[in-house]
Design a protein around this motif. Sequence first.
Motif, mmCIF file in Angstrom:
data_model
loop_
_atom_site.group_PDB
_atom_site.id
_atom_site.type_symbol
_atom_site.label_atom_id
_atom_site.label_comp_id
_atom_site.label_asym_id
_atom_site.label_seq_id
_atom_site.Cartn_x
_atom_site.Cartn_y
_atom_site.Cartn_z
ATOM 1 N N LEU A 15 0.832 -1.209 0.000
ATOM 2 C CA LEU A 15 0.000 0.000 0.000
ATOM 3 C C LEU A 15 0.866 1.258 0.000
ATOM 4 N N PHE A 16 1.976 1.220 0.729
ATOM 5 C CA PHE A 16 2.878 2.369 0.720
ATOM 6 C C PHE A 16 3.482 2.565 -0.682
ATOM 7 N N SER A 17 3.953 1.484 -1.271
ATOM 8 C CA SER A 17 4.555 1.580 -2.601
ATOM 9 C C SER A 17 3.561 2.087 -3.640
ATOM 10 N N LEU B 176 12.588 -3.237 4.158
ATOM 11 C CA LEU B 176 11.248 -2.719 4.425
ATOM 12 C C LEU B 176 11.249 -1.197 4.405
ATOM 13 N N LEU B 177 10.289 -0.631 3.694
ATOM 14 C CA LEU B 177 10.223 0.819 3.536
ATOM 15 C C LEU B 177 9.389 1.500 4.609
ATOM 16 N N ARG C 72 11.480 7.512 3.591
ATOM 17 C CA ARG C 72 12.616 7.591 2.669
ATOM 18 C C ARG C 72 12.232 8.234 1.337
ATOM 19 N N SER C 73 10.941 8.337 1.094
ATOM 20 C CA SER C 73 10.493 8.934 -0.165
ATOM 21 C C SER C 73 10.283 10.435 -0.061
ATOM 22 N N CYS C 74 9.627 10.875 1.033
ATOM 23 C CA CYS C 74 9.273 12.296 1.134
ATOM 24 C C CYS C 74 9.874 13.004 2.334
ATOM 25 N N GLY C 75 10.435 12.250 3.265
ATOM 26 C CA GLY C 75 11.002 12.863 4.464
ATOM 27 C C GLY C 75 10.000 13.143 5.560
#
Length: 290
Positions: free
Chosen positions: A181-183, A239-240, A250-253
């Motif tokens: 869902l995050f991806s 794991l993200l 890690r994508s948007c801070g």
Amino acid sequence: MPELPEVETVRRTLNELIAGKQIERVTVTLPRIIQKPQEPEIFAAALAGHTIQSVERRGKFLRIILDGLVLVSHLRMEGRYGVYKQDEAVELHTHVRFHFVDGTELRYKDVRQFGTMHLFAPGEDLTLPPLNKLGIEPLDEAFTLQAFKKEVAHRTTKIKPLLLNQEYIVGLGNIYVDEALFSAGIHPERTANTLKAADWSRLYDAIRATLSRAVDAGGSSIKSYVNGQGEMGMFQHELLIYGREKELCRSCGGPITKTVVGGRGTHICLRCQPLPKLRTKAKQVRQSAK
């Protein structure tokens, strides 16, 4: 609980370790593990003399295929298999031992004691509980975007508990649903029938990619999971979002938060996974009158 990547990793390692081995006898020390037949003595007697042909998987279940029988095993929370020499010390919480004629043993250990074993005639296992109501396999060729949407797109259930429902799609648990869902950039509380075509496409790709990467890494050793050779999985290092509450995305801070959705702990980045605001009927009427 081991999810698809962990069970698939166990399947692969066990298939290498025990395929072709003949069972001499079986020892059961915790009868409630054996669900079918209910009598452990009958279970043990039925398996004696049979040879394991292969180890397969259906969802989160292992299917141990023998000559004339199928053993269906669910690891539940902390069940694990290992192959040992018969003279090696038996560890605490070892509940079932399959003694092979070559002097080795397949041992089932389960600290929480929630695991189950069912014994069936060939083909019977797919038509009776616990396998008969399982949904589509997300790594099979039959799991197409069209098949995925047909199963769940029309439903009014929140997307996370829907993906966790094994009657629709098998093998997905808390870890990999949060990751997928995050991806895909989808909030876990959105209902399935509100997702757009682009959302479904991203989610489909995310499920396939996440599970494939996790299988390649040997699964995730979040708690006590190890494969049939006693080795830990490594996907927990990739794991993200799962288990990363209070850390930065890690994508948007932005901050990763943890909440509860459908009774399950859920990890979300609200910047990457916004929950669309539903306009009220009154607002829609006012806007349409302008």
